[in-house]
Design a protein around this motif. Sequence first.
Motif, PDB file in Angstrom:
ATOM      1  N   UNK A 154       0.825  -1.210   0.000  1.00 48.90           N
ATOM      2  CA  UNK A 154       0.000   0.000   0.000  1.00 48.90           C
ATOM      3  C   UNK A 154       0.859   1.260   0.000  1.00 48.90           C
ATOM      4  N   UNK A 155       2.181   1.088   0.033  1.00 48.90           N
ATOM      5  CA  UNK A 155       3.101   2.222  -0.068  1.00 48.90           C
ATOM      6  C   UNK A 155       3.748   2.313  -1.444  1.00 48.90           C
ATOM      7  N   UNK A 156       3.479   1.344  -2.298  1.00 43.95           N
ATOM      8  CA  UNK A 156       4.139   1.229  -3.596  1.00 43.95           C
ATOM      9  C   UNK A 156       3.181   1.663  -4.697  1.00 43.95           C
ATOM     10  N   UNK A 157       3.527   2.734  -5.394  1.00 44.75           N
ATOM     11  CA  UNK A 157       2.639   3.268  -6.439  1.00 44.75           C
ATOM     12  C   UNK A 157       2.413   2.280  -7.577  1.00 44.75           C
ATOM     13  N   UNK A 158       3.302   1.299  -7.737  1.00 47.15           N
ATOM     14  CA  UNK A 158       3.136   0.319  -8.805  1.00 47.15           C
ATOM     15  C   UNK A 158       2.188  -0.818  -8.428  1.00 47.15           C
ATOM     16  N   UNK A 159       1.866  -0.917  -7.144  1.00 42.20           N
ATOM     17  CA  UNK A 159       1.032  -2.045  -6.714  1.00 42.20           C
ATOM     18  C   UNK A 159      -0.216  -1.635  -5.940  1.00 42.20           C
ATOM     19  N   UNK A 160      -0.284  -0.391  -5.499  1.00 35.59           N
ATOM     20  CA  UNK A 160      -1.355   0.001  -4.583  1.00 35.59           C
ATOM     21  C   UNK A 160      -2.736  -0.154  -5.210  1.00 35.59           C
ATOM     22  N   UNK A 161      -2.899   0.225  -6.485  1.00 41.64           N
ATOM     23  CA  UNK A 161      -4.205   0.075  -7.126  1.00 41.64           C
ATOM     24  C   UNK A 161      -4.629  -1.385  -7.163  1.00 41.64           C
ATOM     25  N   UNK A 162      -3.694  -2.250  -7.483  1.00 42.05           N
ATOM     26  CA  UNK A 162      -4.017  -3.679  -7.602  1.00 42.05           C
ATOM     27  C   UNK A 162      -4.428  -4.277  -6.265  1.00 42.05           C
ATOM     28  N   UNK A 163      -3.678  -3.952  -5.201  1.00 40.27           N
ATOM     29  CA  UNK A 163      -4.002  -4.565  -3.914  1.00 40.27           C
ATOM     30  C   UNK A 163      -5.339  -4.077  -3.391  1.00 40.27           C
ATOM     31  N   UNK A 164      -5.649  -2.795  -3.607  1.00 35.56           N
ATOM     32  CA  UNK A 164      -6.947  -2.306  -3.134  1.00 35.56           C
ATOM     33  C   UNK A 164      -8.099  -2.804  -4.008  1.00 35.56           C
ATOM     34  N   UNK A 165      -7.813  -3.195  -5.241  1.00 35.17           N
ATOM     35  CA  UNK A 165      -8.836  -3.861  -6.050  1.00 35.17           C
ATOM     36  C   UNK A 165      -9.198  -5.216  -5.451  1.00 35.17           C
ATOM     37  N   UNK A 166      -8.186  -5.933  -4.945  1.00 34.43           N
ATOM     38  CA  UNK A 166      -8.463  -7.183  -4.220  1.00 34.43           C
ATOM     39  C   UNK A 166      -9.316  -6.893  -2.984  1.00 34.43           C
ATOM     40  N   UNK A 167      -8.867  -5.929  -2.188  1.00 39.79           N
ATOM     41  CA  UNK A 167      -9.519  -5.646  -0.901  1.00 39.79           C
ATOM     42  C   UNK A 167     -10.954  -5.169  -1.105  1.00 39.79           C
ATOM     43  N   UNK A 168     -11.182  -4.362  -2.124  1.00 41.12           N
ATOM     44  CA  UNK A 168     -12.533  -3.859  -2.398  1.00 41.12           C
ATOM     45  C   UNK A 168     -13.515  -5.017  -2.573  1.00 41.12           C
ATOM     46  N   UNK A 169     -13.051  -6.072  -3.197  1.00 37.00           N
ATOM     47  CA  UNK A 169     -13.947  -7.199  -3.459  1.00 37.00           C
ATOM     48  C   UNK A 169     -14.187  -8.054  -2.211  1.00 37.00           C
ATOM     49  N   UNK A 170     -13.362  -7.872  -1.161  1.00 37.11           N
ATOM     50  CA  UNK A 170     -13.656  -8.566   0.098  1.00 37.11           C
ATOM     51  C   UNK A 170     -15.080  -8.262   0.536  1.00 37.11           C
ATOM     52  N   UNK A 171     -15.534  -7.039   0.256  1.00 35.08           N
ATOM     53  CA  UNK A 171     -16.847  -6.582   0.726  1.00 35.08           C
ATOM     54  C   UNK A 171     -17.993  -7.281  -0.004  1.00 35.08           C
ATOM     55  N   UNK A 172     -17.701  -7.968  -1.098  1.00 34.57           N
ATOM     56  CA  UNK A 172     -18.736  -8.683  -1.848  1.00 34.57           C
ATOM     57  C   UNK A 172     -18.998 -10.080  -1.280  1.00 34.57           C
ATOM     58  N   UNK A 173     -18.177 -10.508  -0.337  1.00 34.70           N
ATOM     59  CA  UNK A 173     -18.353 -11.853   0.213  1.00 34.70           C
ATOM     60  C   UNK A 173     -19.427 -11.859   1.292  1.00 34.70           C
ATOM     61  N   UNK A 174     -19.919 -13.041   1.616  1.00 35.96           N
ATOM     62  CA  UNK A 174     -20.947 -13.167   2.644  1.00 35.96           C
ATOM     63  C   UNK A 174     -20.346 -13.102   4.041  1.00 35.96           C
ATOM     64  N   UNK A 175     -19.085 -13.502   4.157  1.00 35.39           N
ATOM     65  CA  UNK A 175     -18.415 -13.474   5.450  1.00 35.39           C
ATOM     66  C   UNK A 175     -16.915 -13.605   5.259  1.00 35.39           C
ATOM     67  N   UNK A 176     -16.159 -13.149   6.261  1.00 35.56           N
ATOM     68  CA  UNK A 176     -14.699 -13.246   6.223  1.00 35.56           C
ATOM     69  C   UNK A 176     -14.243 -14.057   7.425  1.00 35.56           C
ATOM     70  N   UNK A 177     -13.623 -15.188   7.149  1.00 33.15           N
ATOM     71  CA  UNK A 177     -13.103 -16.042   8.211  1.00 33.15           C
ATOM     72  C   UNK A 177     -11.613 -15.768   8.360  1.00 33.15           C
ATOM     73  N   UNK A 178     -11.189 -15.414   9.573  1.00 36.29           N
ATOM     74  CA  UNK A 178      -9.823 -14.954   9.811  1.00 36.29           C
ATOM     75  C   UNK A 178      -9.097 -15.972  10.681  1.00 36.29           C
TER      76      UNK A 178
END
Length: 486
Positions: free
Chosen positions: A197-221
């Motif tokens: 999340x500090x790297x301009x070459x990767x930050x968009x990609x990682x937050x695209x992954x994280x954004x989709x976490x919200x589409x799941x029914x639940x998160x098991x940690x």
Amino acid sequence: MNKAQLVFVPGPGMGHLATTVEFAKLIVNLDDRLSITVLVMNLPFDHKVGAYIDSLSASTSIPETIKFINLPQGNVEKGVRPMNFLISFMENHKPHVRDAVHKLTHSDSAGSLSPRLAGFFIDMFCTTMIDVANEFGVPAYLFYTSNAGCLGLMLHFQGLRDKHELDTTELKNDRDAELAVPSFSNHVPARVFPDVILDENRVDDIFNFVRRFRETKGILVNTFAELESHAVSSFSGRDRTPIVYPVGPILNLDGDVSNGGSGGSDGNADIIKWLDDQPDSSVVFLCFGSMGYFGESQVQEIARALENSGYRFVWSLRKPPPKDKIAMPTEYEDFKEVLPEEFLDRTAEKGKVIGWAPQVAILSHRATGGFVSHCGWNSILESIWHGVPIATWPFQAEQQLNAFGMVRELGLAVEIKLDFKRDLTGGNNEMKVSAEEIEDGLRKVMEHDSDVRKRTKEMSEKSREALMKGGSSYFSLHRTINDLIA
């Protein structure tokens, strides 16, 4: 009886796969109405996965209700950045996952109906497979193999990025910046943020992954409420966040095949035999994960610290991969090529330098008293389970955040470094940790009556209770199963 089947899609790599397999075992052992198919993606440069799956298929510890399907590897462009490689790798596997699930959900040649498909469990890097779950009309759950604190931080900054256009990469060079994060009770220094999340070459990609976490029914940690009570409670009532279930600690305690590498049972037996001859809690264990390695100058500093400290030790020392190549560390043919002259002779009675280490076997041994670790989450959970305090030395990914949490948030580790980061450019800019800093960490982690040691022993008991009948993680698992089969 209402039978149901689940599809598990773990991320590539042994750390994600092995934890997912243990989670699958836990699920089917709790409810005999469930069956699980694990869809395995093989990285072209990681040859341990195939051997691991073969060993599982031959193992009596795997219930018959768990099946494995090796997916075709697919074509992936070479020479691209690691994050682009990962995204391309996942997208290329999407049709293979779709085809495998289609076969699972149709009757066999004898006309027998397959159990009802109830849901997908996907890894944090497999969010594109949510689309496949949607095609089959079933919910997707996220199995998050790291911790609740890190999950909360990633969701927090993704939300701020979308709502307020916060650019976390601007914090890269601000070593004094500290920010409030809901999943941490203390302000978190930007220097320990996950490097993506500090790297301009990767930050968009990682937050695209994280954004989709919200589409799941639940998160098991893979954590437990008693360990991360503040982080777990921070998710309650948060906007657009799925229910978070702490279901850990989920560990592979049956053996060390998941750690990968070579070494063989004979070498393992020699190490265990040597430990058998050492006093209780007298040995410090240095091991830095499947990707852990150092350059020669840093190896020399570690050796000097070990020798000066006088502690007994087992040191897992791996050879760096070639520069500018995505590859795993390998084994040295002769440790003398990087160690100080005559170091092995001078420390022959005190310690052992080995290649790949049987980590679980060493951590569980009564002679092991401290663990110098890269702070991968699996390693942290293993150390807690066995009651062995950690001295932190993170390298990459979310390891710095894990180290911060263990030292500053939970008081379950001592610090060698919190913000060490490997130079992935191939240059000579990597910071070096001095022998004096390392030795200081060794003395702190090996202190017999320290508060950190006492707290680690107490948390060890709580980690086991969490999975027992009536425990916090046991309750979360049953809640998830009931949602699936209802």
